[in-house]
Design an enzyme around this catalytic site. Structure first.
Site, short mmCIF file in Angstrom:
data_model
loop_
_atom_site.label_atom_id
_atom_site.label_comp_id
_atom_site.label_asym_id
_atom_site.label_seq_id
_atom_site.Cartn_x
_atom_site.Cartn_y
_atom_site.Cartn_z
N HIS A 1 -22.28 -9.08 -22.42
CA HIS A 1 -23.04 -8.18 -23.21
C HIS A 1 -22.18 -7.63 -24.65
O HIS A 1 -22.53 -6.67 -24.93
CB HIS A 1 -23.70 -6.94 -22.67
CG HIS A 1 -25.10 -7.26 -21.72
ND1 HIS A 1 -24.52 -8.03 -20.44
CD2 HIS A 1 -26.25 -7.07 -22.02
CE1 HIS A 1 -25.99 -8.13 -20.03
NE2 HIS A 1 -26.86 -7.78 -20.75
N GLU B 1 -36.61 -15.30 -25.03
CA GLU B 1 -36.01 -15.51 -26.46
C GLU B 1 -36.12 -16.83 -27.28
O GLU B 1 -36.39 -17.08 -28.24
CB GLU B 1 -34.39 -15.35 -26.30
CG GLU B 1 -34.13 -14.03 -26.22
CD GLU B 1 -34.02 -13.31 -24.85
OE1 GLU B 1 -34.47 -14.02 -23.83
OE2 GLU B 1 -33.94 -12.08 -24.48
#
Lengths: 356, 480
Positions: free
Chosen positions: B283, B214
């Site tokens: 998450h 990322e």
């Protein structure tokens, strides 16, 4: 001292020690020291001297309190920016670097006045006084900063290379970073994608031996930084960053590889900064003798000067050049001191491009 | 021994699926590991494997059947297991049993023989996220019309997922500089299927799969934007964008200012944000307040499919860096989307989605569904709530909020996220500074509980936003 990285394959004992191991894949050509004409070398000399005098003056202005915050001087490393950027094509290629960025801008021919005025935080500065020493840009010149976060410019530069490839404009990006940034994780994420997608980029590592105060041997398990791309199959070249012609020659070899569409190259230029990491660095991590020895024996400007004299350039011509540069820098400093500060209304401009 | 084969739950949010294809027919002998059927969920086509050996006795649900509930019997197999030769009582009329089992344990009285080990019935995973989705479904389409959409416009039902894809595809058709980059966006067709079909239309030079890095690809996208391209960077979820937040903030958001307006960064960072179903603390986080605190960024968090489409198109066209926060639980929800050739909504404009006079409920993204559901319940008790969907979180449309407050004099902020330093907290400050004289009661916040989101179903339920709490808060500020 230029060399390209070779895999360190164990040699069979029976083979002669002198025989180099066969590379397991194609590599860029062995770089050669650039054969500059007298005029070319004179121009390199002029650029390096301009950077040197400019930075010395910036150091003085910092001491006077006219430049604030962080100010990282490029003194000692001039041959890198000049050697590398002289090989680029204006209006086509792009350059990005970290916060030690004054030299790269001067090497690109950007007006010293607007750079110095940015250092003093004035409206006439290249970023309207809102960026400062570490955040300067000239999109017009293909210079994309000037970035304050160590290593960020490596990913951003890979993005500029992506743009060259996407637009098929034939351009190459040069992303400079230091031996300190060479240990950042995003550098390797970028290496991986750059090689995977064969992006046109030259990663120029300006290895000045110290990441702030940490000597490379204390921070880097592999201190031969040109090898850092090996696990991504990115070839590396190592060359003398204290010799402008060696730097230029190595850049030519790197560019030849990249322009053929063969993907990225790492170019490690071994250099040295004479001053502290920034103006506020007492530099206690190295001896005075070490710095003095580099200044006396390895100085890139002095070397170029001796070479010019040997080529038949007169002492007087060099003196005149030096005088012109001093005048140019003095004018830039006066301009930077006398220019008004940004209008207070500028506080609120350029946050967003559009109004919503 | 007859074995019932039941519709499996193939994803945390799956409630039903399509039995796309049978790869076996009645009478076939199968062994463990053989692929029996292909099942389409809202996200992907999955293969359904045999776990036992035996013969396919009966196919109950024919191929091509849509809406097969998780747990429904889809076929019956005659087993050849050695440990039990006892004939099984149940299953002789499997076709009668089409409804999903409500309970995993099934009915023990039907299975008196302990050796007759029946696979537990697949059933919907328990999650409080389903209640959030149910609020959205109940909220339905009884919304006020968007004044930005011309009268007489035709609408079509579309999921948020489809709307987002259409927005990207339309913008890619109109501007060659637009490209999409991220993990699994191309060949896999998107981890959440949002980029489905884009690779086919635009090719691999414009729909680009990245390694799982990322920080690196956010930086590459940002650099490409600085160079003049218009990247759409997909994060598989915004939880992973934490690895890349340096480029979003330090590189993208500050460039224009630091360069004195010389260097721009027209980039969109998009992906799902906020709690999903039972995926626990790492998450399940709403990053809206983080990004909305940064000058130089545009932050958008749409609720409906229409807003998702109109605002994503606007985000891609914007010359500024945009953080576009989607919600996994909303991807599969359908809304009316205007059928306009080029439907672009203004950035920075909230919308009154339900008009009311007694109390203002302000929310964004999935919280809007919760607020609308609460408003419906409040209406039954004679309280008319006005519901505002902020849509853009930076710049925040405080005008629309304050105007509503001036009418209702009461406000509750509904946010699927933590309360501390939240958008709700920001709105409270705005109201204190600019709407104090309009207040007849303190502004209340209804949010998730201030803890990392727990995994256990009961704790998750206790932690997440609930419309009943919104109802209670609204009544409290109405002194009812």
């Amino acid at each position: 001292m230029a060399r390209t990285s070779q895999p360190r394959a164990a040699k069979p004992a029976s083979k002669a020690a002198a025989e180099p191991p066969a590379p397991n894949r194609e590599r860029p050509a062995e770089p050669e020291r650039f054969k500059a004409s007298k005029d070319q070398l004179l121009e390199f000399y002029r650029q390096m001297l301009l950077i040197r005098r400019f930075e010395e003056r910036a150091g003085q202005l910092y001491g006077l309190g006219l430049i604030g915050g962080f100010c990282h001087l490029y003194i000692g490393q001039e041959a890198v920016a000049v050697g590398v950027q002289s090989a680029l094509t204006g209006g086509l290629d792009s350059v990005i670097t970290g916060y030690r960025d004054h030299g790269h801008m001067l090497a690109y021919g950007i007006d010293p006045k607007v750079i110095m005025a940015e250092l003093t935080g004035r409206a006439a500065g290249i970023s309207k006084g809102k960026g400062g020493s570490m955040h300067m840009f000239s999109v017009e010149h293909g210079f994309y900063g000037g970035h304050g976060i160590v290593g960020a410019q490596v990913s951003l530069g890979t993005g500029l290379a992506f743009k060259h490839r996407y637009a098929r404009d034939g351009g190459v990006c040069v992303a400079y970073f230091g031996d300190g940034a060479a240990n950042q994780g995003q550098v390797y994420e970028s290496f991986n994608m750059a090689e995977l997608w064969k992006l046109p980029i030259v990663y120029v590592i300006e290895n000045n031996g110290y990441a702030m105060g940490t000597a490379i041997g204390r921070s880097s398990a592999e201190d031969q930084l040109y090898r850092r791309g090996e696990s991504f199959r990115i070839p590396g070249i190592q060359a003398d960053g204290m010799d402008v012609l060696a730097a230029r020659g190595a850049m030519e070899a790197a560019l030849a590889w990249v322009r053929q569409g063969k993907g990225p190259v790492i170019l490690e230029l071994k250099t040295y900064r004479y001053r502290g990491h920034s103006m506020s660095d007492p530099a206690k991590y190295r001896t005075r003798d070490e710095v003095q020895e580099m200044r006396e024996k390895r100085d890139p400007i002095e070397h170029a000067k001796q070479e010019l004299l040997a080529m038949g350039v007169s002492e007087d011509a060099l003196k005149k050049l030096e005088k012109d540069i001093r005048t140019q820098v003095a004018e830039a400093a006066d301009f930077a001191e006398q220019s008004p500060e940004p209008d207070e209304a500028e506080l609120y401009t350029n946050v967003l491009v559009e109004s919503y | 021994m007859a074995l019932e084969l039941k519709m499996p739950a193939l994803s945390p949010t799956m409630e039903e699926g399509t039995l796309a294809r049978w790869l076996v027919k009645e009478g076939d002998t199968v062994k463990s590991g053989d692929i029996l059927a292909e099942i389409e969920t809202d996200k992907a086509t999955m293969e359904f494997e045999a776990v036992d050996e035996g013969t396919i006795a009966k196919i109950v649900v024919p191929e091509g059947t849509d809406g097969v509930k998780v747990g429904a019997v889809i076929a019956v197999m005659d087993g050849e297991g050695e440990e039990s030769a006892a004939p099984r009582e149940s299953g002789e009329n499997p076709a009668a049993e089409k409804a999903p089992h409500a309970d995993a344990s099934g009915d023990p009285e039907k299975h008196p023989n302990p050796a007759d080990k029946q696979e537990p019935t697949p059933h919907q995973m328990e999650t409080a996220a389903r209640e959030l989705v149910a609020d959205v479904t109940r909220a339905g389409t009884k919304e006020a019309a968007d004044p930005a959409i011309p009268e007489g416009t035709q609408y079509a039902r579309q999921t948020v997922r489809e709307a987002l894809r259409d927005a990207m595809a339309e913008e890619m058709r109109r501007d060659e500089r637009v490209f999409v980059m991220g993990e699994e966006v191309a060949q896999y067709q998107g981890a959440y299927k949002v980029t489905q079909g884009l690779l086919d239309e635009f090719g691999d030079q414009r729909i680009i799969d990245t390694p799982i890095t990322e920080y690196g690809f956010a930086g590459i996208g940002t650099g490409a934007a600085m160079g003049g391209l218009k990247p759409v960077i997909e994060f598989m979820t915004f939880n992973f964008a934490m690895q890349a937040i340096d480029h979003i903030i330090n590189s993208a958001a500050k460039t224009n200012y630091m360069s004195g307006g010389q260097m721009r960064c027209p980039i969109v960072f998009r992906g799902p944000n906020g709690a999903a179903a039972r995926v626990a603390a790492q998450h399940s986080q709403n990053y809206a307040p983080w990004y909305a605190s940064v000058p130089g960024l545009i932050v958008i968090a749409p609720y409906s499919a229409a807003d998702a489409k109109g605002l994503l198109k606007a985000a891609i066209r914007s010359p500024d860096p945009v953080v576009f926060l989607e919600n996994e639980l909303l991807y599969g929800q359908s809304f009316d989307v205007p059928q306009l050739d080029d439907f672009v909504l203004p950035i920075g404009k909230a919308r009154v989605v339900r008009e009311g006079k007694d109390v203002t409920l302000v929310s964004y993204t999935i919280g809007v569904g919760v607020a609308l559901d609460a408003a419906a319940k409040l209406a039954e008790e004679g309280i008319e709530a006005e519901v505002i969907d902020l849509r853009t979180l930076r710049p925040l449309d405080t005008g629309t909020v304050l105007k509503s407050l001036a009418k209702t004099n009461r406000m509750v902020v509904v946010e699927e996220g933590w309360p501390t330093c939240s958008i709700a907290a920001e709105l409270c400050a705005v109201v204190m500074e600019q709407g104090f004289d309009d207040l007849d009661a303190p502004v209340l916040r209804v949010t998730d509980v201030d803890v990392p989101l727990p995994y256990a179903a009961n704790l998750e339920k206790a932690a997440l936003l609930k419309s009943s709490d919104v109802v209670a808060a609204a009544k409290k500020v109405c002194y009812r």
